[in-house]
Design a protein around this motif. Sequence first.
Motif, PDB file in Angstrom:
ATOM      1  N   GLU A 116       0.822  -1.213   0.000  1.00 20.20           N
ATOM      2  CA  GLU A 116       0.000   0.000   0.000  1.00 20.20           C
ATOM      3  C   GLU A 116       0.857   1.265   0.000  1.00 20.20           C
ATOM      4  N   GLY A 117       0.593   2.135  -0.979  1.00 15.72           N
ATOM      5  CA  GLY A 117       1.259   3.426  -1.070  1.00 15.72           C
ATOM      6  C   GLY A 117       2.620   3.406  -1.757  1.00 15.72           C
ATOM      7  N   ALA A 118       3.215   2.232  -1.947  1.00 19.26           N
ATOM      8  CA  ALA A 118       4.564   2.165  -2.509  1.00 19.26           C
ATOM      9  C   ALA A 118       4.601   2.620  -3.966  1.00 19.26           C
ATOM     10  N   ALA A 119       3.624   2.203  -4.751  1.00 18.93           N
ATOM     11  CA  ALA A 119       3.606   2.598  -6.166  1.00 18.93           C
ATOM     12  C   ALA A 119       3.450   4.112  -6.301  1.00 18.93           C
ATOM     13  N   GLY A 120       2.611   4.718  -5.484  1.00 18.88           N
ATOM     14  CA  GLY A 120       2.426   6.164  -5.517  1.00 18.88           C
ATOM     15  C   GLY A 120       3.686   6.910  -5.100  1.00 18.88           C
ATOM     16  N   ALA A 121       4.367   6.399  -4.075  1.00 18.99           N
ATOM     17  CA  ALA A 121       5.610   7.026  -3.630  1.00 18.99           C
ATOM     18  C   ALA A 121       6.670   6.927  -4.721  1.00 18.99           C
ATOM     19  N   PHE A 122       6.711   5.788  -5.407  1.00 17.18           N
ATOM     20  CA  PHE A 122       7.677   5.633  -6.499  1.00 17.18           C
ATOM     21  C   PHE A 122       7.352   6.591  -7.638  1.00 17.18           C
ATOM     22  N   ALA A 123       6.076   6.723  -7.960  1.00 18.31           N
ATOM     23  CA  ALA A 123       5.663   7.621  -9.044  1.00 18.31           C
ATOM     24  C   ALA A 123       6.035   9.071  -8.737  1.00 18.31           C
ATOM     25  N   ALA A 124       6.120   9.426  -7.457  1.00 20.67           N
ATOM     26  CA  ALA A 124       6.429  10.802  -7.063  1.00 20.67           C
ATOM     27  C   ALA A 124       7.916  11.131  -7.179  1.00 20.67           C
ATOM     28  N   LEU A 125       8.750  10.125  -7.407  1.00 21.62           N
ATOM     29  CA  LEU A 125      10.183  10.384  -7.550  1.00 21.62           C
ATOM     30  C   LEU A 125      10.454  11.124  -8.850  1.00 21.62           C
ATOM     31  N   THR A 126      11.593  11.758  -8.915  1.00 19.31           N
ATOM     32  CA  THR A 126      11.983  12.466 -10.133  1.00 19.31           C
ATOM     33  C   THR A 126      12.399  11.460 -11.207  1.00 19.31           C
ATOM     34  N   PRO A 127      12.399  11.874 -12.469  1.00 19.15           N
ATOM     35  CA  PRO A 127      12.897  10.979 -13.518  1.00 19.15           C
ATOM     36  C   PRO A 127      14.333  10.519 -13.253  1.00 19.15           C
ATOM     37  N   ALA A 128      15.164  11.383 -12.702  1.00 16.71           N
ATOM     38  CA  ALA A 128      16.537  10.990 -12.387  1.00 16.71           C
ATOM     39  C   ALA A 128      16.568   9.899 -11.317  1.00 16.71           C
ATOM     40  N   GLN A 129      15.692  10.015 -10.329  1.00 20.76           N
ATOM     41  CA  GLN A 129      15.625   8.984  -9.291  1.00 20.76           C
ATOM     42  C   GLN A 129      15.111   7.667  -9.874  1.00 20.76           C
ATOM     43  N   HIS A 130      14.125   7.747 -10.770  1.00 19.23           N
ATOM     44  CA  HIS A 130      13.647   6.531 -11.448  1.00 19.23           C
ATOM     45  C   HIS A 130      14.793   5.860 -12.191  1.00 19.23           C
ATOM     46  N   GLY A 131      15.581   6.660 -12.913  1.00 20.11           N
ATOM     47  CA  GLY A 131      16.722   6.115 -13.655  1.00 20.11           C
ATOM     48  C   GLY A 131      17.732   5.454 -12.732  1.00 20.11           C
ATOM     49  N   GLY A 132      17.968   6.068 -11.594  1.00 21.32           N
ATOM     50  CA  GLY A 132      18.879   5.481 -10.614  1.00 21.32           C
ATOM     51  C   GLY A 132      18.388   4.146 -10.102  1.00 21.32           C
ATOM     52  N   MET A 133      17.095   4.053  -9.841  1.00 24.28           N
ATOM     53  CA  MET A 133      16.516   2.783  -9.375  1.00 24.28           C
ATOM     54  C   MET A 133      16.623   1.709 -10.464  1.00 24.28           C
ATOM     55  N   ARG A 134      16.356   2.101 -11.710  1.00 24.62           N
ATOM     56  CA  ARG A 134      16.473   1.139 -12.818  1.00 24.62           C
ATOM     57  C   ARG A 134      17.907   0.626 -12.959  1.00 24.62           C
ATOM     58  N   ARG A 135      18.875   1.540 -12.844  1.00 27.98           N
ATOM     59  CA  ARG A 135      20.284   1.122 -12.929  1.00 27.98           C
ATOM     60  C   ARG A 135      20.652   0.218 -11.761  1.00 27.98           C
ATOM     61  N   PHE A 136      20.183   0.566 -10.572  1.00 30.60           N
ATOM     62  CA  PHE A 136      20.426  -0.233  -9.373  1.00 30.60           C
ATOM     63  C   PHE A 136      19.954  -1.674  -9.609  1.00 30.60           C
ATOM     64  N   LEU A 137      18.784  -1.834 -10.222  1.00 28.22           N
ATOM     65  CA  LEU A 137      18.278  -3.185 -10.527  1.00 28.22           C
ATOM     66  C   LEU A 137      19.058  -3.844 -11.652  1.00 28.22           C
ATOM     67  N   ALA A 138      19.341  -3.105 -12.699  1.00 22.69           N
ATOM     68  CA  ALA A 138      20.008  -3.678 -13.874  1.00 22.69           C
ATOM     69  C   ALA A 138      21.419  -4.173 -13.540  1.00 22.69           C
ATOM     70  N   GLU A 139      22.055  -3.576 -12.544  1.00 23.23           N
ATOM     71  CA  GLU A 139      23.409  -3.971 -12.181  1.00 23.23           C
ATOM     72  C   GLU A 139      23.466  -5.241 -11.349  1.00 23.23           C
TER      73      GLU A 139
END
Length: 163
Positions: A116-139
Amino acid sequence: MTAAPQPAPENRFTAHIYKLAMNYCVDVPAEVSRVLSPDGRPTHYVPVTATVTGQTARTRLVPRGGGRHRLFLGAPLREAAGAGEGDEVAVTLSIDTNRSEPPLPDDLRAALEDVEGAAGAFAALTPAQHGGMRRFLAEARRPQTRARRIERIVTEMHDRTWS
């Protein structure tokens, strides 16, 4: 027959440019912040198209507290508008509906939706933060590492929701 798409709502105001550390910005009026916020609360970054004294750029509003946002004005936009610190500028903002971010990986999206609430909190991040999370997973090289990283992201988003 389907209705024609409506243009993004525009919001106009005037503001004085001021310097915050080494950045130039203007404050967005509270009523404009509320209208442009996806959930009506000006606590999230908001992708916008900003026109400042006739010059347009894609950017985002940054929460500044007190129910308002701040709009940072990069050098290219200020120079094209011929405006600097102390100048009063006319600002028009509209929601940037052409935001092009890659879709979330299925495993991360599912994990965020399960809490609950996690998807909304993630959506509120900046595009740069989204990119950082994607890289964190991809690595992550092993599935177990990826699973731990997803759990870490979801926990952080949950904590943001309840703090």
